[in-house]
Design a protein around this motif. Sequence first.
Motif, PDB file in Angstrom:
ATOM      1  N   ASN A  53     -12.390  -4.609  -7.935  1.00 18.20           N
ATOM      2  CA  ASN A  53     -13.730  -4.111  -7.621  1.00 18.20           C
ATOM      3  C   ASN A  53     -13.652  -3.009  -6.568  1.00 18.20           C
ATOM      4  OD1 ASN A  53     -15.139  -5.948  -9.338  1.00 18.20           O
ATOM      5  ND2 ASN A  53     -14.855  -7.557  -7.797  1.00 18.20           N
ATOM      6  N   ILE A  54     -14.202  -1.843  -6.909  1.00 14.85           N
ATOM      7  CA  ILE A  54     -14.135  -0.702  -6.014  1.00 14.85           C
ATOM      8  C   ILE A  54     -15.209  -0.817  -4.925  1.00 14.85           C
ATOM      9  CG2 ILE A  54     -14.185   1.816  -5.843  1.00 14.85           C
ATOM     10  CD1 ILE A  54     -11.900   0.698  -7.504  1.00 14.85           C
ATOM     11  N   PRO A  55     -14.821  -0.766  -3.650  1.00 18.66           N
ATOM     12  CA  PRO A  55     -15.807  -0.825  -2.562  1.00 18.66           C
ATOM     13  C   PRO A  55     -16.762   0.361  -2.619  1.00 18.66           C
ATOM     14  CG  PRO A  55     -13.590  -1.236  -1.731  1.00 18.66           C
ATOM     15  CD  PRO A  55     -13.432  -0.733  -3.139  1.00 18.66           C
ATOM     16  N   THR A  56     -17.986   0.154  -2.176  1.00 20.54           N
ATOM     17  CA  THR A  56     -18.976   1.230  -2.111  1.00 20.54           C
ATOM     18  C   THR A  56     -18.716   2.078  -0.870  1.00 20.54           C
ATOM     19  OG1 THR A  56     -20.542  -0.081  -0.809  1.00 20.54           O
ATOM     20  CG2 THR A  56     -20.671  -0.271  -3.214  1.00 20.54           C
ATOM     21  N   TYR A  57     -19.471   3.177  -0.760  1.00 22.13           N
ATOM     22  CA  TYR A  57     -19.344   4.045   0.414  1.00 22.13           C
ATOM     23  C   TYR A  57     -19.669   3.260   1.686  1.00 22.13           C
ATOM     24  CZ  TYR A  57     -20.601   7.557   3.886  1.00 22.13           C
ATOM     25  OH  TYR A  57     -20.695   8.283   5.044  1.00 22.13           O
ATOM     26  N   GLN A  58     -20.718   2.413   1.611  1.00 22.01           N
ATOM     27  CA  GLN A  58     -21.104   1.593   2.771  1.00 22.01           C
ATOM     28  C   GLN A  58     -19.997   0.602   3.136  1.00 22.01           C
ATOM     29  OE1 GLN A  58     -23.038   2.206   0.141  1.00 22.01           O
ATOM     30  NE2 GLN A  58     -24.736   3.382   1.041  1.00 22.01           N
ATOM     31  N   ILE A 166     -20.432  -9.339   1.864  1.00 19.47           N
ATOM     32  CA  ILE A 166     -20.272  -8.286   0.861  1.00 19.47           C
ATOM     33  C   ILE A 166     -20.113  -8.908  -0.520  1.00 19.47           C
ATOM     34  CG2 ILE A 166     -18.817  -6.394   0.055  1.00 19.47           C
ATOM     35  CD1 ILE A 166     -18.057  -5.839   2.916  1.00 19.47           C
ATOM     36  N   ASN A 167     -20.906  -8.472  -1.451  1.00 19.56           N
ATOM     37  CA  ASN A 167     -20.829  -8.989  -2.824  1.00 19.56           C
ATOM     38  C   ASN A 167     -19.651  -8.365  -3.572  1.00 19.56           C
ATOM     39  OD1 ASN A 167     -23.197 -10.540  -2.542  1.00 19.56           O
ATOM     40  ND2 ASN A 167     -24.479  -8.762  -2.996  1.00 19.56           N
ATOM     41  N   ASN A 168     -19.003  -9.164  -4.398  1.00 17.96           N
ATOM     42  CA  ASN A 168     -17.932  -8.737  -5.311  1.00 17.96           C
ATOM     43  C   ASN A 168     -16.618  -8.381  -4.625  1.00 17.96           C
ATOM     44  OD1 ASN A 168     -19.760  -8.970  -7.505  1.00 17.96           O
ATOM     45  ND2 ASN A 168     -20.535  -6.891  -7.097  1.00 17.96           N
ATOM     46  N   THR A 172     -10.698 -11.776   2.001  1.00 16.80           N
ATOM     47  CA  THR A 172      -9.273 -11.458   2.087  1.00 16.80           C
ATOM     48  C   THR A 172      -8.979 -10.053   1.557  1.00 16.80           C
ATOM     49  OG1 THR A 172      -8.949 -12.633  -0.011  1.00 16.80           O
ATOM     50  CG2 THR A 172      -8.475 -13.847   2.018  1.00 16.80           C
ATOM     51  N   ALA A 173      -9.731  -9.630   0.528  1.00 12.84           N
ATOM     52  CA  ALA A 173      -9.585  -8.254   0.034  1.00 12.84           C
ATOM     53  C   ALA A 173     -10.031  -7.270   1.115  1.00 12.84           C
ATOM     54  CB  ALA A 173     -10.411  -8.056  -1.231  1.00 12.84           C
ATOM     55  N   SER A 174     -11.104  -7.615   1.805  1.00 16.28           N
ATOM     56  CA  SER A 174     -11.589  -6.767   2.895  1.00 16.28           C
ATOM     57  C   SER A 174     -10.522  -6.637   3.978  1.00 16.28           C
ATOM     58  CB  SER A 174     -12.868  -7.350   3.504  1.00 16.28           C
ATOM     59  OG  SER A 174     -13.924  -7.367   2.558  1.00 16.28           O
ATOM     60  N   LEU A 175      -9.821  -7.739   4.256  1.00 19.10           N
ATOM     61  CA  LEU A 175      -8.767  -7.705   5.270  1.00 19.10           C
ATOM     62  C   LEU A 175      -7.643  -6.746   4.867  1.00 19.10           C
ATOM     63  CD1 LEU A 175      -8.306 -11.440   6.377  1.00 19.10           C
ATOM     64  CD2 LEU A 175      -9.291  -9.561   7.688  1.00 19.10           C
ATOM     65  N   VAL A 176      -7.269  -6.767   3.583  1.00 12.49           N
ATOM     66  CA  VAL A 176      -6.217  -5.866   3.110  1.00 12.49           C
ATOM     67  C   VAL A 176      -6.643  -4.418   3.318  1.00 12.49           C
ATOM     68  CG1 VAL A 176      -4.949  -5.048   1.086  1.00 12.49           C
ATOM     69  CG2 VAL A 176      -5.284  -7.503   1.434  1.00 12.49           C
ATOM     70  N   TYR A 177      -7.889  -4.096   2.956  1.00 15.94           N
ATOM     71  CA  TYR A 177      -8.402  -2.733   3.131  1.00 15.94           C
ATOM     72  C   TYR A 177      -8.417  -2.348   4.606  1.00 15.94           C
ATOM     73  CZ  TYR A 177     -10.031  -2.828  -1.738  1.00 15.94           C
ATOM     74  OH  TYR A 177     -10.097  -2.898  -3.105  1.00 15.94           O
ATOM     75  N   ILE A 178      -8.894  -3.258   5.453  1.00 16.65           N
ATOM     76  CA  ILE A 178      -9.037  -2.962   6.885  1.00 16.65           C
ATOM     77  C   ILE A 178      -7.673  -2.759   7.542  1.00 16.65           C
ATOM     78  CG2 ILE A 178      -9.714  -3.962   9.103  1.00 16.65           C
ATOM     79  CD1 ILE A 178     -12.057  -5.296   7.548  1.00 16.65           C
TER      80      ILE A 178
END
Length: 285
Positions: A53-58, A166-168, A172-178
């Motif tokens: 799932n591709i994160p939005t600009y926000q 955050i939906n979708n 843990t995915a957010s942690l990888v991005y951060i």
Amino acid sequence: MIYIVFAIICSVIVSVNFKLLNRYYTNAYQAIVFNYPTAAIFCYFFFKPDLSNIPTYQNWLLFSVVAVLLISIFYFIGKSIATSGIVLTAIAQRLSLVIPVAAAFLIFSETTSTLKMIGLVIGFVALYISKPKGETKLKEMVSWYPIIVFLGTGILDILFNLLTQINNISFTASLVYIFSISAIIGFSTLIIQYLKGDLKFEIKAALAGIVLGIFNFGSIYFYLKALKLESNQPSVVFSSLDIGVIFLGSLVGIVLFKEKLSKLNTIGLILALIAIVILNLPNAI
């Protein structure tokens, strides 16, 4: 409870690493930077998050803000441990929970209780009297390091709460991005310093950063495992982790690094533990 114990140990080892960085490495910032790709890699392979799932600009904006704060606060945690010690820095970090609690009813108009208000007051008093021994002038930067850690960690707690909403995109995915963004920012600054002639690459600092990243990830991994196992009583996890880190951190700081606590510091330590217990009571009235 074994996961909570491991999370506590990893958190304290991170603090010990910062103490040793100040003692043995000339460029602690290099180690902090190398910590982030290490944490990102471990997060990806251990959690195996869905990145389809591709994160939005926000989302990217939020990830970037958290990444900048993470690398900044990590730097100030290192400075605080080096100048004020493990004990006082641990208190500042763990008492930061008063910020999201205060924001809940001051900003987001959530209901609170008298007991929670008492916990907030005790927490602020504990932070105030836990200032570095012998430092009374706030104009001196060393006095501000624990305060910056307190404020920065509290703000991060609020932002991490937003990440869970955050939906979708899983946490843990957010942690990888951060962690990945933090690594990009960190290495960009190192390259700029190198090109300006202000940086000399140190293998020992890089290795120290990898070790730091492993235990930084470990504290998160075991914390999330504990939350999953104790999903019906998360307050037990929160309070156990905070109290455990302060207790073990204080023991390590006093025994291994001979940190000295004044009477006020000791009172602040006790008040911090009381505040954490109160603020983590699930049904305080």
